[in-house]
Design a protein around this motif. Structure first.
Motif, PDB file in Angstrom:
ATOM      1  N   ALA A   7      57.949  64.349  33.543  1.00 15.00           N
ATOM      2  CA  ALA A   7      57.864  62.999  34.338  1.00 15.00           C
ATOM      3  C   ALA A   7      57.990  63.305  35.945  1.00 15.00           C
ATOM      4  O   ALA A   7      58.635  64.505  36.140  1.00 15.00           O
ATOM      5  N   ALA A   8      57.308  62.415  36.402  1.00 16.59           N
ATOM      6  CA  ALA A   8      57.653  62.414  37.825  1.00 16.59           C
ATOM      7  C   ALA A   8      57.869  61.167  38.562  1.00 16.59           C
ATOM      8  O   ALA A   8      57.192  60.286  38.204  1.00 16.59           O
ATOM      9  N   VAL A   9      58.750  61.016  39.448  1.00 15.61           N
ATOM     10  CA  VAL A   9      58.967  60.052  40.309  1.00 15.61           C
ATOM     11  C   VAL A   9      57.967  59.993  41.492  1.00 15.61           C
ATOM     12  O   VAL A   9      57.738  60.868  42.269  1.00 15.61           O
ATOM     13  N   ILE A  10      57.511  58.624  41.711  1.00 12.44           N
ATOM     14  CA  ILE A  10      56.394  58.494  42.764  1.00 12.44           C
ATOM     15  C   ILE A  10      57.212  57.755  43.954  1.00 12.44           C
ATOM     16  O   ILE A  10      57.973  56.766  43.786  1.00 12.44           O
ATOM     17  N   PRO A  11      57.227  58.372  45.400  1.00 13.68           N
ATOM     18  CA  PRO A  11      57.800  57.614  46.206  1.00 13.68           C
ATOM     19  C   PRO A  11      57.458  56.318  46.667  1.00 13.68           C
ATOM     20  O   PRO A  11      56.292  55.925  46.514  1.00 13.68           O
ATOM     21  N   PRO A  24      46.871  56.426  51.968  1.00 16.13           N
ATOM     22  CA  PRO A  24      47.576  57.647  51.117  1.00 16.13           C
ATOM     23  C   PRO A  24      47.122  58.117  49.980  1.00 16.13           C
ATOM     24  O   PRO A  24      46.578  57.475  49.220  1.00 16.13           O
ATOM     25  N   VAL A  25      47.115  59.322  49.986  1.00  9.72           N
ATOM     26  CA  VAL A  25      46.797  59.979  48.654  1.00  9.72           C
ATOM     27  C   VAL A  25      48.274  60.323  47.915  1.00  9.72           C
ATOM     28  O   VAL A  25      48.958  61.052  48.139  1.00  9.72           O
ATOM     29  N   TYR A  26      48.218  59.403  46.915  1.00 10.07           N
ATOM     30  CA  TYR A  26      49.433  59.712  45.898  1.00 10.07           C
ATOM     31  C   TYR A  26      49.292  60.822  45.215  1.00 10.07           C
ATOM     32  O   TYR A  26      48.182  61.331  44.679  1.00 10.07           O
ATOM     33  N   PRO A  27      50.507  61.392  44.799  1.00  7.26           N
ATOM     34  CA  PRO A  27      50.540  62.521  44.162  1.00  7.26           C
ATOM     35  C   PRO A  27      49.970  62.711  42.762  1.00  7.26           C
ATOM     36  O   PRO A  27      49.953  61.431  42.028  1.00  7.26           O
ATOM     37  N   ARG A  28      49.346  63.747  42.405  1.00  8.21           N
ATOM     38  CA  ARG A  28      48.942  63.817  40.762  1.00  8.21           C
ATOM     39  C   ARG A  28      50.335  63.980  40.066  1.00  8.21           C
ATOM     40  O   ARG A  28      51.265  64.629  40.651  1.00  8.21           O
ATOM     41  N   GLU A 147      56.039  58.522  36.195  1.00  6.67           N
ATOM     42  CA  GLU A 147      54.854  58.448  35.129  1.00  6.67           C
ATOM     43  C   GLU A 147      55.246  59.736  34.487  1.00  6.67           C
ATOM     44  O   GLU A 147      55.824  60.630  34.793  1.00  6.67           O
ATOM     45  N   TYR A 148      55.005  59.610  33.230  1.00  7.70           N
ATOM     46  CA  TYR A 148      55.202  60.639  32.120  1.00  7.70           C
ATOM     47  C   TYR A 148      53.988  60.980  31.647  1.00  7.70           C
ATOM     48  O   TYR A 148      53.039  60.285  31.029  1.00  7.70           O
ATOM     49  N   GLY A 149      54.012  62.317  31.095  1.00  8.10           N
ATOM     50  CA  GLY A 149      52.916  62.810  30.475  1.00  8.10           C
ATOM     51  C   GLY A 149      53.515  63.776  29.240  1.00  8.10           C
ATOM     52  O   GLY A 149      54.288  64.797  29.292  1.00  8.10           O
ATOM     53  N   GLU A 150      52.944  63.313  28.024  1.00 11.93           N
ATOM     54  CA  GLU A 150      53.132  64.118  26.812  1.00 11.93           C
ATOM     55  C   GLU A 150      52.736  65.469  26.978  1.00 11.93           C
ATOM     56  O   GLU A 150      53.130  66.638  26.578  1.00 11.93           O
ATOM     57  N   TYR A 151      51.722  65.687  27.430  1.00 11.27           N
ATOM     58  CA  TYR A 151      50.802  66.602  27.792  1.00 11.27           C
ATOM     59  C   TYR A 151      50.229  66.760  29.235  1.00 11.27           C
ATOM     60  O   TYR A 151      49.252  66.367  29.585  1.00 11.27           O
ATOM     61  N   PRO A 152      51.496  67.280  30.078  1.00  5.90           N
ATOM     62  CA  PRO A 152      51.254  66.937  31.664  1.00  5.90           C
ATOM     63  C   PRO A 152      50.141  67.735  32.270  1.00  5.90           C
ATOM     64  O   PRO A 152      49.881  68.709  31.967  1.00  5.90           O
ATOM     65  N   PHE A 153      49.453  66.922  33.206  1.00  6.40           N
ATOM     66  CA  PHE A 153      48.611  67.699  33.821  1.00  6.40           C
ATOM     67  C   PHE A 153      47.141  68.153  33.234  1.00  6.40           C
ATOM     68  O   PHE A 153      46.553  68.791  33.788  1.00  6.40           O
TER      69      PHE A 153
END
Length: 177
Positions: A7-11, A24-28, A147-153
């Motif tokens: 998971a990643a927290v988006i600012p 702004p380019v939000y992070p992947r 955002e969460y990824g079961e199979y991230p990136f």
């Protein structure tokens, strides 16, 4: 190689983010890139938006690769609040700037309009004025905060490739029996 869910927290604040052509380019994130917009539907246009859904589904039956340039994972369209508001959510592999430019080229080349034309404030000149299109999306964007990824990136192309390999392996094993 083991893939672990992430998971990643988006600012909330975007001042420190890299600036792209359109802001702004939000992070992947582990779920790749994406955006969610929520906008008011022009009065009486909800059924027209639903019609676009049917049109898109039919177009994809005729040409399954129609939206391939957008590198989409998922799209979700939702009408809510008694059909007065619309939510568009897209998850894709490119950054926002590229997705936007590719979408405009794709729709213009195909001679297709967008369901967004039924939303209040959407620019009528969106096909020739990408900045106005982007401004509308940015003004109506509701950023994720996690955002969460079961199979991230993992990209859509990587997923399709893995499924082709799985199918080929299954076929090969079936032939050995």
């Amino acid at each position: 190689m083991e893939i672990k869910p992430q998971a990643a927290v988006i600012p909330k604040e975007t001042d420190h983010l890299e600036q792209g052509k359109y802001g702004p380019v939000y992070p992947r994130t582990p779920a790749c890139y994406g955006f969610t917009i929520i906008a008011k539907v022009k009065p009486g246009r909800a059924d027209t938006i639903r019609g676009y859904g049917y049109t898109l589904a039919k177009a994809l039956e005729d040409d399954p690769d129609l939206l391939a340039p957008l590198k989409l994972h998922y799209l979700r369209w939702v009408l809510f609040d008694d059909d007065t508001r619309f939510m568009y959510q897209g998850i894709f592999d490119t950054d926002f700037d590229k997705y936007t430019e590719d979408a405009i080229v794709l729709f213009t080349r195909a001679g297709v309009n967008t369901a967004f034309e039924n939303l209040e404030g959407f620019p009528e000149d969106w096909k020739t004025n990408p900045e106005a299109f982007v401004r509308f999306v940015r003004e109506h964007h509701c950023p994720s905060f996690i955002e969460y990824g079961e199979y991230p990136f993992v990209t859509a192309d990587e997923i399709k490739k893995a499924l082709r390999i799985k199918s080929a392996m299954s076929e090969m094993l079936d032939q050995l029996q």
